[in-house]
Design a protein around this motif. Sequence first.
Motif, PDB file in Angstrom:
ATOM      1  N   LEU A   1       0.847  -1.185   0.000  1.00 11.62           N
ATOM      2  CA  LEU A   1       0.000   0.000   0.000  1.00 11.62           C
ATOM      3  C   LEU A   1       0.888   1.242   0.000  1.00 11.62           C
ATOM      4  O   LEU A   1       1.856   1.304   0.757  1.00 11.62           O
ATOM      5  CB  LEU A   1      -0.909   0.008   1.229  1.00 11.62           C
ATOM      6  N   VAL A   2       0.563   2.214  -0.843  1.00  6.94           N
ATOM      7  CA  VAL A   2       1.418   3.393  -0.982  1.00  6.94           C
ATOM      8  C   VAL A   2       0.577   4.659  -1.089  1.00  6.94           C
ATOM      9  O   VAL A   2      -0.602   4.623  -1.441  1.00  6.94           O
ATOM     10  CB  VAL A   2       2.325   3.292  -2.240  1.00  6.94           C
ATOM     11  N   GLU A   3       1.216   5.779  -0.758  1.00  4.60           N
ATOM     12  CA  GLU A   3       0.627   7.095  -0.995  1.00  4.60           C
ATOM     13  C   GLU A   3       1.529   7.839  -1.968  1.00  4.60           C
ATOM     14  O   GLU A   3       2.751   7.880  -1.790  1.00  4.60           O
ATOM     15  CB  GLU A   3       0.489   7.890   0.305  1.00  4.60           C
ATOM     16  N   LEU A   4       0.941   8.425  -3.010  1.00  6.21           N
ATOM     17  CA  LEU A   4       1.706   9.173  -4.003  1.00  6.21           C
ATOM     18  C   LEU A   4       1.923  10.604  -3.534  1.00  6.21           C
ATOM     19  O   LEU A   4       1.275  11.076  -2.594  1.00  6.21           O
ATOM     20  CB  LEU A   4       0.979   9.142  -5.349  1.00  6.21           C
ATOM     21  N   ASN A   5       2.832  11.295  -4.198  1.00  4.14           N
ATOM     22  CA  ASN A   5       3.196  12.636  -3.745  1.00  4.14           C
ATOM     23  C   ASN A   5       2.100  13.670  -3.969  1.00  4.14           C
ATOM     24  O   ASN A   5       2.201  14.786  -3.481  1.00  4.14           O
ATOM     25  CB  ASN A   5       4.507  13.099  -4.396  1.00  4.14           C
ATOM     26  N   ASP A   6       1.026  13.314  -4.683  1.00  2.00           N
ATOM     27  CA  ASP A   6      -0.105  14.234  -4.839  1.00  2.00           C
ATOM     28  C   ASP A   6      -1.248  13.876  -3.887  1.00  2.00           C
ATOM     29  O   ASP A   6      -2.337  14.450  -3.963  1.00  2.00           O
ATOM     30  CB  ASP A   6      -0.605  14.249  -6.283  1.00  2.00           C
ATOM     31  N   GLY A   7      -1.022  12.907  -2.983  1.00  2.00           N
ATOM     32  CA  GLY A   7      -2.028  12.538  -2.000  1.00  2.00           C
ATOM     33  C   GLY A   7      -2.860  11.318  -2.354  1.00  2.00           C
ATOM     34  O   GLY A   7      -3.560  10.763  -1.498  1.00  2.00           O
ATOM     35  N   GLN A   8      -2.835  10.878  -3.626  1.00  2.00           N
ATOM     36  CA  GLN A   8      -3.582   9.686  -4.000  1.00  2.00           C
ATOM     37  C   GLN A   8      -2.995   8.460  -3.297  1.00  2.00           C
ATOM     38  O   GLN A   8      -1.792   8.396  -3.054  1.00  2.00           O
ATOM     39  CB  GLN A   8      -3.516   9.476  -5.523  1.00  2.00           C
ATOM     40  N   ARG A   9      -3.879   7.487  -3.001  1.00  5.23           N
ATOM     41  CA  ARG A   9      -3.424   6.260  -2.346  1.00  5.23           C
ATOM     42  C   ARG A   9      -3.835   5.040  -3.168  1.00  5.23           C
ATOM     43  O   ARG A   9      -4.859   5.067  -3.862  1.00  5.23           O
ATOM     44  CB  ARG A   9      -4.004   6.148  -0.940  1.00  5.23           C
ATOM     45  N   GLY A  10      -3.026   3.983  -3.077  1.00  8.70           N
ATOM     46  CA  GLY A  10      -3.344   2.776  -3.834  1.00  8.70           C
ATOM     47  C   GLY A  10      -2.467   1.612  -3.430  1.00  8.70           C
ATOM     48  O   GLY A  10      -1.835   1.624  -2.363  1.00  8.70           O
TER      49      GLY A  10
ATOM     50  N   CYS B   1      -6.915  12.689  -4.390  1.00  9.58           N
ATOM     51  CA  CYS B   1      -5.856  13.418  -3.679  1.00  9.58           C
ATOM     52  C   CYS B   1      -6.247  13.782  -2.249  1.00  9.58           C
ATOM     53  O   CYS B   1      -5.384  14.079  -1.423  1.00  9.58           O
ATOM     54  CB  CYS B   1      -5.489  14.690  -4.452  1.00  9.58           C
ATOM     55  N   ASP B   2      -7.558  13.757  -1.963  1.00 11.86           N
ATOM     56  CA  ASP B   2      -8.044  14.056  -0.614  1.00 11.86           C
ATOM     57  C   ASP B   2      -8.407  12.787   0.149  1.00 11.86           C
ATOM     58  O   ASP B   2      -9.130  12.852   1.150  1.00 11.86           O
ATOM     59  CB  ASP B   2      -9.261  14.986  -0.693  1.00 11.86           C
ATOM     60  N   ARG B   3      -7.922  11.639  -0.355  1.00 11.91           N
ATOM     61  CA  ARG B   3      -8.116  10.322   0.270  1.00 11.91           C
ATOM     62  C   ARG B   3      -9.571   9.856   0.251  1.00 11.91           C
ATOM     63  O   ARG B   3      -9.968   9.007   1.047  1.00 11.91           O
ATOM     64  CB  ARG B   3      -7.581  10.318   1.706  1.00 11.91           C
ATOM     65  N   ARG B   4     -10.374  10.419  -0.661  1.00 13.07           N
ATOM     66  CA  ARG B   4     -11.743   9.941  -0.817  1.00 13.07           C
ATOM     67  C   ARG B   4     -11.747   8.753  -1.763  1.00 13.07           C
ATOM     68  O   ARG B   4     -11.099   8.791  -2.825  1.00 13.07           O
ATOM     69  CB  ARG B   4     -12.642  11.053  -1.367  1.00 13.07           C
ATOM     70  N   PRO B   5     -12.459   7.665  -1.418  1.00 13.56           N
ATOM     71  CA  PRO B   5     -12.461   6.458  -2.259  1.00 13.56           C
ATOM     72  C   PRO B   5     -12.994   6.755  -3.657  1.00 13.56           C
ATOM     73  O   PRO B   5     -13.967   7.499  -3.833  1.00 13.56           O
ATOM     74  CB  PRO B   5     -13.392   5.496  -1.509  1.00 13.56           C
ATOM     75  N   LEU B   6     -12.355   6.176  -4.668  1.00 18.21           N
ATOM     76  CA  LEU B   6     -12.819   6.295  -6.042  1.00 18.21           C
ATOM     77  C   LEU B   6     -13.909   5.263  -6.304  1.00 18.21           C
ATOM     78  O   LEU B   6     -13.913   4.176  -5.735  1.00 18.21           O
ATOM     79  CB  LEU B   6     -11.658   6.079  -7.011  1.00 18.21           C
ATOM     80  N   LYS B   7     -14.847   5.603  -7.181  1.00 20.81           N
ATOM     81  CA  LYS B   7     -15.876   4.637  -7.557  1.00 20.81           C
ATOM     82  C   LYS B   7     -15.271   3.495  -8.349  1.00 20.81           C
ATOM     83  O   LYS B   7     -15.668   2.343  -8.221  1.00 20.81           O
ATOM     84  CB  LYS B   7     -16.959   5.325  -8.380  1.00 20.81           C
ATOM     85  N   SER B   8     -14.296   3.814  -9.179  1.00 21.34           N
ATOM     86  CA  SER B   8     -13.612   2.793  -9.975  1.00 21.34           C
ATOM     87  C   SER B   8     -12.114   3.061  -9.908  1.00 21.34           C
ATOM     88  O   SER B   8     -11.655   4.153 -10.257  1.00 21.34           O
ATOM     89  CB  SER B   8     -14.083   2.835 -11.432  1.00 21.34           C
ATOM     90  N   ALA B   9     -11.373   2.076  -9.425  1.00 23.58           N
ATOM     91  CA  ALA B   9      -9.922   2.246  -9.320  1.00 23.58           C
ATOM     92  C   ALA B   9      -9.296   2.251 -10.712  1.00 23.58           C
ATOM     93  O   ALA B   9      -9.892   1.772 -11.678  1.00 23.58           O
ATOM     94  CB  ALA B   9      -9.323   1.127  -8.478  1.00 23.58           C
ATOM     95  N   ARG B  10      -8.096   2.791 -10.810  1.00 24.70           N
ATOM     96  CA  ARG B  10      -7.399   2.826 -12.092  1.00 24.70           C
ATOM     97  C   ARG B  10      -5.930   2.523 -11.873  1.00 24.70           C
ATOM     98  O   ARG B  10      -5.372   2.789 -10.802  1.00 24.70           O
ATOM     99  CB  ARG B  10      -7.560   4.187 -12.775  1.00 24.70           C
ATOM    100  N   ILE B  11      -5.307   1.938 -12.898  1.00 28.11           N
ATOM    101  CA  ILE B  11      -3.887   1.598 -12.820  1.00 28.11           C
ATOM    102  C   ILE B  11      -3.060   2.710 -13.442  1.00 28.11           C
ATOM    103  O   ILE B  11      -3.322   3.141 -14.564  1.00 28.11           O
ATOM    104  CB  ILE B  11      -3.602   0.265 -13.531  1.00 28.11           C
TER     105      ILE B  11
END
Length: 419
Positions: free
Chosen positions: A328-337, A358-368
């Motif tokens: 699990l990682v956090e990117l430098n713009d705040g996104q997590r995945g 970027c505000d740590r709100r869950p996405l409806k559909s994840a993306r790679i």
Amino acid sequence: MFVSDLDRPWHQTPFPIQGFHIRSQNDVRSLVTHCKWVIIDEAEVREAIEQTKPGKRVFSRTTKRSGHERESVQLPPLNIKEPVKYDTVTTMRKELKVSRKLMMDAEASLNQVFEAVRQHEAPDLRGVAIVTQKMVSSVVRNPDAMLWLSRTRHHDNYTYRHSLNTAVWALVCGRQLGLNEGLLNHLGMGCLLSQVGKLDLPARILANEGKLDSEDFSVYRTYVERGVTKLADSGLSRAVLSVVQGHRERHNGSGFPEGVRGDRIPLLAKVAGLSEYFETLIGPRTSAEPMTPARAVTLLYEMRNIEFQEDLVEQFIQAIGIYPTGSLVELNDGQRGIVVSHAPERRLWPKVMVMTDCDRRPLKSARIVDLAKYNEGRGAHDTLTVAECLPHGTEGLNPEHYDVTGAESRWNLSRIVGA
């Protein structure tokens, strides 16, 4: 000294981790070759050896050692006879479908063996042998699938999880080393059976496995010989038994049960020991705090030529990456995945399945997001990088909740990974 930053991007150097202690003149020479200046973190200090009461030492997997236990041992580089170069021949999507049932079969096979041992019966190892062969074939085809499952599947029993995950790390490392499939089978089976001797240990010792006083540690270290004794008449090959016997030996002789060192430790046992230690750091028993994979990689790098042979450590890190699949990682713009895969030539830029904005709100559909491709041609201020590695189980980051839509494929992880 602790080198915390360089005058150039880390991925443009051969150093397999970001941040490391200088321990030898060779480290200095390597830095001089690639850098004009570096930044030293003076505040970085090593932990003191923990104490319980006066004169009573606590033995911990992450305890910093002193005296002869910190001795550095130099050996010639590993020499793999006729190494095999494996190519990834299938997609992660396809291999996940095959590997899901395989992991369930592996757990069932281990359960049968462990139950037989508990009942003081001779275990039937045919199921474990079949499962091991299938695990080897899967890792050979595509190592990321088994790594993904080992990090995202749930296991109720710690011993099963620990044995399975250790085997996966070891097979991925063995693949990187170029071990042929016969040796990989010996390695995988040895790892799966390496914990058998713990079934005879008192529950209170196992519950505190990561932190034992000297008396309990003396009992704990007998599990290796207990396991060898239980498996001695089972028809296992000498190579498999050598993994069970030697997976707790250490490069500088500080291990057990025999305290052998260096080239007296069989290669397969060295790989198993390194893999088992790594799994203990990132997946300890529930009473202990897990270490992030990135921090565990850093710790391994500090232990090269001390507890583990230097080039073996470096090959292990090359195989699993700085951010291993499933981290699990956090990117430098705040996104997590979560990391899906990595490329050796871009160790700090893996493929990440992004699950929050970027505000740590869950996405409806994840993306790679393939960070290596995304950052091509971009300036330093515009690159997207991993800012930090997060602990396993971080709230709100469950990959099973997502249908993943990437540039190459789409699949439902809840069906593939399972509960």
